[in-house]
Design an enzyme around this catalytic site. Structure first.
Site, PDB file in Angstrom:
ATOM      1  N   HIS A  62       0.833  -1.200   0.000  1.00 50.08           N
ATOM      2  CA  HIS A  62       0.000   0.000   0.000  1.00 50.08           C
ATOM      3  C   HIS A  62       0.865   1.246   0.000  1.00 50.08           C
ATOM      4  CE1 HIS A  62      -0.112   1.490   4.289  1.00 50.08           C
ATOM      5  NE2 HIS A  62       0.212   0.257   4.582  1.00 50.08           N
ATOM      6  N   ASP A  75       6.025   2.743   7.243  1.00 47.86           N
ATOM      7  CA  ASP A  75       4.698   2.224   6.952  1.00 47.86           C
ATOM      8  C   ASP A  75       3.949   3.168   6.032  1.00 47.86           C
ATOM      9  OD1 ASP A  75       2.204   1.086   7.008  1.00 47.86           O
ATOM     10  OD2 ASP A  75       1.876   1.327   9.149  1.00 47.86           O
ATOM     11  N   GLU A 119      -5.133   1.637   2.636  1.00 44.27           N
ATOM     12  CA  GLU A 119      -4.978   0.447   3.484  1.00 44.27           C
ATOM     13  C   GLU A 119      -5.210   0.802   4.935  1.00 44.27           C
ATOM     14  OE1 GLU A 119      -2.637  -2.415   6.048  1.00 44.27           O
ATOM     15  OE2 GLU A 119      -2.540  -0.249   5.869  1.00 44.27           O
ATOM     16  N   GLU A 120      -4.757   2.008   5.315  1.00 41.78           N
ATOM     17  CA  GLU A 120      -4.843   2.393   6.729  1.00 41.78           C
ATOM     18  C   GLU A 120      -6.283   2.537   7.213  1.00 41.78           C
ATOM     19  OE1 GLU A 120      -2.460   1.983   8.440  1.00 41.78           O
ATOM     20  OE2 GLU A 120      -0.573   2.603   7.532  1.00 41.78           O
ATOM     21  N   HIS A 175       2.713   4.728  13.069  1.00 42.99           N
ATOM     22  CA  HIS A 175       1.585   5.646  12.864  1.00 42.99           C
ATOM     23  C   HIS A 175       1.776   7.017  13.504  1.00 42.99           C
ATOM     24  CE1 HIS A 175      -1.489   2.231  11.813  1.00 42.99           C
ATOM     25  NE2 HIS A 175      -0.424   2.237  11.040  1.00 42.99           N
TER      26      HIS A 175
END
Ligand SMILES: *[C@@H]1O[C@H](CO)[C@@H](O)[C@H](O)[C@H]1NC(C)=O
Ligand SMILES: *[C@@H]1O[C@H](CO)[C@@H](O)[C@H](O)[C@H]1NC(C)=O
Length: 719
Positions: free
Chosen positions: A360, A370, A407-408, A520
């Site tokens: 992603h 990420d 995706e998140e 995150h």
């Protein structure tokens, strides 16, 4: 998109139908003959020599492509670092303008590599913060403090403020209770202290289990809101979504949230199933300093030692109160446009068979770990494939590189695409190779469906460890785990979920580093990666090597490198583990019987594969067709685990071996139907679930039988 998935099927025009019929009869005859004499091995005859020579040439070309691919690692670390710097220049949350810039970058890099490119847009329901406030009052009602809600690590607030996507709007003025990690065990402890969260704000420490589950549990216990905090090294605050019970766009469960002019059915917010997807109380992540200021004012029974471990905070009681927390949150929930980007290399012999690599692209903040460490690695895989193509190489099967969006917010980009193309993927997808965070630290980790275990070993033996000289990746991987350690993919936390859990496509998931300390938060930036995650970008290169070689093997091997004996052995282990947990009333006989069939079929197929690899069946003139039919059995066997009706109460999840269990606290990573039945008993202690468990055992047994039957590839015409 549709143009390549519905592209010409396998050269149908060269076979007039009569020929097809004859071929089919010959194949049938051949198959029946094999069944009646399984040990039959025809001696090599001279007339098949050309075919064998061709096979040898093919194998040599394949090996040459792999050598070339690996030779392109020189300097790749700098290329990858350059990509990562570009990708992470700005935050790029899904559905925002800067997300489009990053999508355009990926598209241009695919194009530059010489891949065929396309994009696919969707309009799912996303969730952003509109407004929030948090303040603390004394018991008498005097304002103690109004908290800033920005992230300490991001004083300029370049990133989205910390929030929980899909948290409902709401406000509360109530005393706080500290509930530790907010699991059943902590609530049990609170019960013993005589403390209830009813009517209170639950302050939850993150890091054990899924945040959405913690919010839902707090709501069930009567809390009015949740504030969540982590250890917060360096002032980071962890964002995340709190959607429950599934993945994909919540308004279009099971079908695609297509964008554009066409009308698409969407659930209304009153829909019962939809309501079950969201928590009922508002929640928000806060800085550890903010949580500490609230927690320090609490009275009540003392905070248990383990609840403060590693926090370095002086805490008194768990509450409730006597201070009051005033918390308001306003959600901006709306349809937003997201974009998947694809780079495609058409296969020259089996263009309709797809080997799919995915990562992603959207990030909560800058996304250096990420997910753009994975994106940078993927762009390097694309570059290498491009060079291979210019050297004359074409894969046997089609390779698809996918850059997913959103995706998140719950694996939305990949899920909508799988849902949209389910009919085609069902028989065309060979495997899905996922990389989310390519690098978050040292140490290689892999998850896979078990028929790919052997391939993972073979490939990692060909690759050097990025951190230890003179060691293969395989050697260090095995040494660190005391043997081969491959996780099974029962989590629904990255883009393999729709492929495996919904479509039954064999999958892999890989990364370096056990967990990310900047998960995150706005600290997840290029600077962190350069300083801590992968200073020389060698781990990125290694990941690109593994990913690319897996892709090449799956795309080029004439006989697919799947081994179902590992699968049978793994299911046997799961069954033994399950047996140790079950009461006397439940019999696993049915699963054990199916397992015998699976093991026998896997053995048979493994022998047949060896023969096919040696080219011993070319002499019947049906070599290619036979090989393709054989590969189809290896690919479609995984689909045997799918149950049309899906799991009880979660019908979207159809894989009866590796879907996630319903209870987020469940330790099960296999047989989700059985796990669900068992946790219903745990929740309502005393209820008899024997029948239910036994039914789920039967369902699992039937699925294993289907897998065995697809592997054998025969319909028993006579008994
Ligand atoms: C709580 O916060 C909200 C939003 O800032 C505010 O409107 C409300 O007056 C506050 N309540 C009290 C008791 O101060
Ligand atoms: C790439 O690797 C070489 C050799 O280890 C190293 O000198 C160089 O600094 C690395 N490049 C980056 C961008 O880290």
């Amino acid at each position: 998109m549709a143009s390549f998935l519905t592209s010409k099927s396998f050269k149908p025009h060269v076979f007039p139908s009569v020929f097809l019929l004859v071929s089919f009869l010959l194949l049938l005859f051949y198959t029946l003959q094999r069944i009646s004499s399984p040990s039959h091995t025809a001696p090599l005859r001279s007339r098949n020599a050309p075919a064998t020579a061709a096979a040898a040439a093919e194998a040599e070309a394949e090996a040459e492509a792999q050598r070339l691919f690996l030779s392109l690692s020189a300097g790749a670390n700098s290329t990858i670092a350059g990509h990562l710097r570009e990708l992470t220049r700005n935050p790029h949350l899904a559905g925002t303008p800067s997300a489009s810039t990053v999508a355009a970058y990926v598209l241009s890099q695919f194009r530059l590599a010489g891949l065929k490119t396309l994009t696919r847009d969707y309009s799912p329901l996303l969730s952003y913060p509109a407004a929030a406030s948090l303040s603390l009052f004394s018991a008498r009602g005097d304002l103690i403090k109004a908290f800033p809600l920005s992230e300490p690590a991001d004083p300029e607030s370049r990133t989205v403020p910390p929030y929980h996507a899909y948290s409902p709007s709401g406000s509360t003025l109530a005393p706080a209770v500290y509930v530790g990690y907010g699991r059943e065990e902590e609530y049990g402890e609170l019960d013993r202290m005589g403390v209830s969260v009813k009517g209170c704000v639950a302050v939850v420490r993150s890091g054990r289990g899924y945040r959405g589950a913690a919010v839902e549990r707090a709501a069930r216990k009567g809390a009015t809101a949740v504030l969540m905090f982590g250890a917060g090294d360096g002032g980071g605050v962890e964002r995340g979504m709190v959607m429950l019970r599934g993945v994909g766009d919540p308004l279009t469960p099971g079908w695609a949230a297509e964008s554009g002019d066409g009308e698409v059915e969407r659930l209304g917010f009153e829909d019962e199933e939809l309501r079950r997807r969201f928590p009922t109380i508002p929640s928000m992540p806060v800085a550890v300093e903010t949580a500490a200021e609230i927690l320090r004012t609490l009275g009540g029974p003392p905070v248990p030692h383990e609840w403060k471990e590693g926090l370095g905070l002086e805490l008194g009681g768990v509450g409730p109160g006597p201070t009051l927390v005033n918390f308001t949150y306003q959600e901006d929930r709306r349809l937003a446009t997201i974009q998947n980007v694809f780079g495609v290399i058409m296969g020259h012999e089996e263009p309709d068979r797809l080997v799919i690599l995915g990562n992603h692209r959207d990030a909560w903040t800058y996304g250096a770990v990420d997910p753009n460490s994975g994106t940078a690695a993927m762009l390097d895989v694309a570059r290498r494939f491009g060079i291979l193509m210019r050297s004359g190489w074409r894969p046997r099967r089609t390779i698809v590189l996918c850059s997913w969006d959103a995706e998140e917010f719950g694996m939305i980009g990949s899920t909508e695409w799988v849902e949209q193309n389910l009919g085609n993927l069902g028989f065309k997808a060979v495997a899905y190779l996922n990389v989310d965070c390519a690098v978050q630290g040292p140490g290689f980790f892999a998850g896979a469906t078990p028929q790919i275990d052997d391939l993972l070993s073979e490939v990692t033996k060909q690759i050097k460890d990025p951190d230890l000289e003179h060691k293969s990746l395989y050697e260090t991987w095995v040494a660190e785990n005391g043997g081969i350690s491959i996780e099974r993919l029962a989590r629904a936390d990255s883009d393999f979920s729709a492929f495996l859990h919904h479509a039954g496509v064999s999958s892999v998931d890989m990364y370096f580093g056990k967990e990310s300390p900047v998960y995150h938060t706005s600290l997840d930036s290029f600077i962190w990666m350069e300083k801590h995650g992968d200073p020389l970008f060698h781990r990125h290169v290694t990941l690109a090597e593994v990913w690319g070689l897996l892709g090449l093997r799956l795309a080029d091997d004439a006989v697919l490198p799947f081994n179902y004996l590992s699968y049978a052995a793994q299911v046997q282990d799961h069954t033994s583990a399950l047996g140790a947990l079950l009461d006397d009333g439940i019999s696993l006989q049915a699963i054990n019987r199916s397992l015998l069939q699976l093991t026998a079929a896997a053995k048979e197929v493994q022998c047949a594969a060896e023969k096919l690899r040696k080219g011993k069946t070319e002499e019947d003139g049906l070599g290619e067709l036979h090989r393709r039919a054989f590969n189809d059995r290896l690919v479609l066997a995984e689909r045997g685990f799918l149950e049309e009706q899906g799991l009880k109460s979660r019908r979207w999840f159809k894989h009866v071996l590796y879907s996630p269990p319903e209870d987020y606290e469940s330790k099960f990573s296999f047989f989700p139907g059985i796990a669900d039945a068992l946790s219903r008993r745990k929740k309502n202690s005393g209820i008899d679930v024997t029948k239910e468990v036994q039914h789920e055992v039967w369902r699992a047994a039937r699925a294993i039988q289907r897998v065995a039957s697809v592997l054998r590839g025969d319909i028993p015409w006579s008994s």
